[in-house]
Design a protein around this motif. Structure first.
Motif, mmCIF file in Angstrom:
data_model
loop_
_atom_site.group_PDB
_atom_site.id
_atom_site.type_symbol
_atom_site.label_atom_id
_atom_site.label_comp_id
_atom_site.label_asym_id
_atom_site.label_seq_id
_atom_site.Cartn_x
_atom_site.Cartn_y
_atom_site.Cartn_z
ATOM 1 N N TYR A 188 -1.465 -34.569 71.823
ATOM 2 C CA TYR A 188 -0.603 -33.147 71.496
ATOM 3 C C TYR A 188 -1.606 -32.296 72.210
ATOM 4 N N ILE A 189 -1.194 -31.408 72.797
ATOM 5 C CA ILE A 189 -1.958 -30.549 73.670
ATOM 6 C C ILE A 189 -1.373 -29.153 73.105
ATOM 7 N N PHE A 190 -2.141 -28.316 72.328
ATOM 8 C CA PHE A 190 -1.883 -27.053 71.722
ATOM 9 C C PHE A 190 -2.107 -25.799 72.360
ATOM 10 N N ASN A 191 -1.106 -25.287 73.013
ATOM 11 C CA ASN A 191 -1.326 -23.684 73.753
ATOM 12 C C ASN A 191 -2.172 -24.305 75.010
ATOM 13 N N GLY A 192 -2.299 -25.364 75.346
ATOM 14 C CA GLY A 192 -3.084 -25.564 76.632
ATOM 15 C C GLY A 192 -4.773 -25.407 76.291
ATOM 16 N N GLN A 193 -5.028 -25.277 75.077
ATOM 17 C CA GLN A 193 -6.021 -25.072 74.561
ATOM 18 C C GLN A 193 -7.193 -26.056 74.047
ATOM 19 N N PHE A 194 -6.316 -27.048 73.114
ATOM 20 C CA PHE A 194 -7.009 -28.229 72.747
ATOM 21 C C PHE A 194 -6.141 -29.380 72.389
ATOM 22 N N ALA A 195 -6.409 -30.321 72.213
ATOM 23 C CA ALA A 195 -5.844 -31.545 72.090
ATOM 24 C C ALA A 195 -6.322 -32.283 70.792
ATOM 25 N N VAL A 196 -5.308 -33.111 70.302
ATOM 26 C CA VAL A 196 -5.190 -33.925 69.274
ATOM 27 C C VAL A 196 -4.566 -35.315 69.856
ATOM 28 N N SER A 197 -5.209 -36.565 69.548
ATOM 29 C CA SER A 197 -4.809 -37.759 70.184
ATOM 30 C C SER A 197 -4.366 -38.693 68.906
ATOM 31 N N GLY A 198 -3.527 -39.477 69.222
ATOM 32 C CA GLY A 198 -3.098 -40.437 68.189
ATOM 33 C C GLY A 198 -2.085 -40.147 67.305
ATOM 34 N N ALA A 199 -1.300 -41.078 66.682
ATOM 35 C CA ALA A 199 -0.417 -40.644 65.611
ATOM 36 C C ALA A 199 -0.843 -40.236 64.395
ATOM 37 N N GLN A 200 -1.400 -39.169 64.469
ATOM 38 C CA GLN A 200 -2.226 -38.657 63.100
ATOM 39 C C GLN A 200 -1.257 -38.236 62.153
ATOM 40 N N GLU A 201 -1.797 -38.139 61.056
ATOM 41 C CA GLU A 201 -0.779 -37.878 59.585
ATOM 42 C C GLU A 201 -0.319 -36.431 59.870
ATOM 43 N N PRO A 202 0.798 -36.341 59.170
ATOM 44 C CA PRO A 202 1.340 -34.963 59.221
ATOM 45 C C PRO A 202 0.558 -33.786 58.714
ATOM 46 N N ALA A 203 -0.374 -33.984 57.851
ATOM 47 C CA ALA A 203 -1.296 -33.051 57.392
ATOM 48 C C ALA A 203 -2.292 -32.621 58.558
ATOM 49 N N VAL A 204 -2.704 -33.576 59.339
ATOM 50 C CA VAL A 204 -3.662 -33.129 60.133
ATOM 51 C C VAL A 204 -3.038 -32.449 61.345
ATOM 52 N N LEU A 205 -1.802 -32.786 61.851
ATOM 53 C CA LEU A 205 -0.965 -32.140 62.632
ATOM 54 C C LEU A 205 -0.603 -30.792 62.349
ATOM 55 N N ALA A 206 -0.287 -30.502 61.094
ATOM 56 C CA ALA A 206 0.208 -29.115 60.764
ATOM 57 C C ALA A 206 -1.075 -28.257 60.666
ATOM 58 N N ASP A 207 -2.232 -28.934 60.179
ATOM 59 C CA ASP A 207 -3.695 -28.124 60.588
ATOM 60 C C ASP A 207 -3.773 -27.661 61.809
ATOM 61 N N ALA A 208 -3.563 -28.488 62.788
ATOM 62 C CA ALA A 208 -3.731 -28.057 64.325
ATOM 63 C C ALA A 208 -2.746 -27.017 64.740
ATOM 64 N N ILE A 209 -1.472 -27.101 64.142
ATOM 65 C CA ILE A 209 -0.561 -25.912 64.430
ATOM 66 C C ILE A 209 -1.209 -24.682 64.004
ATOM 67 N N ARG A 210 -1.549 -24.679 62.788
ATOM 68 C CA ARG A 210 -2.231 -23.240 62.225
ATOM 69 C C ARG A 210 -3.411 -22.805 62.897
ATOM 70 N N GLN A 211 -4.291 -24.119 63.586
ATOM 71 C CA GLN A 211 -5.351 -23.537 64.343
ATOM 72 C C GLN A 211 -4.833 -22.927 65.576
ATOM 73 N N ALA A 212 -3.909 -23.531 66.175
ATOM 74 C CA ALA A 212 -3.283 -23.174 67.516
ATOM 75 C C ALA A 212 -2.885 -21.492 67.405
ATOM 76 N N VAL A 213 -2.330 -21.238 66.037
ATOM 77 C CA VAL A 213 -1.973 -19.693 66.077
ATOM 78 C C VAL A 213 -3.223 -18.880 66.618
ATOM 79 N N ASN A 214 -4.319 -19.156 66.023
ATOM 80 C CA ASN A 214 -5.385 -18.351 66.576
ATOM 81 C C ASN A 214 -6.191 -18.737 67.845
ATOM 82 N N GLU A 215 -5.550 -19.611 68.686
ATOM 83 C CA GLU A 215 -5.940 -19.952 69.962
ATOM 84 C C GLU A 215 -4.827 -19.818 70.815
ATOM 85 N N PRO A 216 -4.303 -18.671 71.115
ATOM 86 C CA PRO A 216 -3.309 -18.597 71.789
ATOM 87 C C PRO A 216 -3.439 -19.085 73.404
ATOM 88 N N ALA A 217 -2.236 -19.225 74.030
ATOM 89 C CA ALA A 217 -2.283 -19.657 75.648
ATOM 90 C C ALA A 217 -2.996 -18.387 76.239
#
Length: 219
Positions: A188-217
């Motif tokens: 998963y590549i968030f806003n072209g800024q950082f990536a998360v690899s693997g079938a992570q748990e929903p909570a991990v991915l949700a945290d990445a979504i929140r982080q991406a809000v603060n790291e706009p493309a």
């Protein structure tokens, strides 16, 4: 105004981790309703050398996991996937699969589905067809039927699949992400800024979504 992010999911349609990753991703999005998430599916072939007609699944897996260590690794992965599947609403039926398909045509179909805003439905249909229903998603007749179920025009898709339309574009897109450093899926590549690899748990991915809000493309 809703916060918005864009996420590229690099995946292959014959990767069991990618189906689990999709279900976890759906749950992650639902957990962060205040963020508007644009999901863009990107192609990745786990075995781009496989013949276009595919190969019998058991023969393929036997060759791929030929050593005792490899066989043990696959057994452990399979057991984990089968244990995790019910919680994600997934039914893996590995023993029923007959063909290991080449996925280039499936990725072409995903590209066309993306253009019609139905890529999520198309991905779910392809995963379920392969892992649950043991259908050959390298077969163009099967792909055309699945396209219709996902909301695409069956006849148009059948005509497109009979050509080499967008094969080069799919290859170029895959090469682009490999050059970025993607070596496994799902990624998963968030806003072209950082990536998360693997079938992570929903909570991990949700945290990445929140982080991406603060790291706009970058514009």
């Amino acid at each position: 105004m809703a916060q918005k992010i864009s996420v590229d999911i690099v995946a292959d349609l014959v990767c069991p981790w990618c189906w689990l990753g999709k279900r976890n991703w759906d749950a992650a999005i639902a957990a962060v309703p205040e963020v508007s998430v644009e999901t863009i599916w990107r192609p990745y072939q786990l075995d781009p050398t496989l013949a276009r007609e595919g190969r019998p699944y058991r023969d393929y897996m036997k060759a791929k996991f030929s050593s005792a260590d490899d066989a043990g690794r696959w057994k452990a992965m399979r057991e984990y996937l089968e244990q995790a599947a019910p919680g994600a609403g997934i039914d893996f039926r590995f023993d029923a699969i007959e063909m290991r398909p080449n996925t280039l045509d499936a990725h072409r179909l995903m590209r066309w589905a993306r253009g019609q805003d139905c890529a999520d439905a198309m991905a779910e249909s392809l995963f379920a067809a392969f892992f649950r229903d043991a259908r050959d998603i390298g077969d163009r007749a099967v792909l055309s039927e699945l396209a219709g179920e996902a909301g695409l025009d069956t006849a148009i898709i059948a005509d497109l699949l009979a050509t080499d339309r967008d094969e080069k574009a799919v290859w170029e897109e895959e090469v682009f992400f490999r050059k970025l450093g993607v070596t496994g899926v799902p990624t998963y590549i968030f806003n072209g800024q950082f990536a998360v690899s693997g079938a992570q748990e929903p909570a991990v991915l949700a945290d990445a979504i929140r982080q991406a809000v603060n790291e706009p493309a970058e514009s």
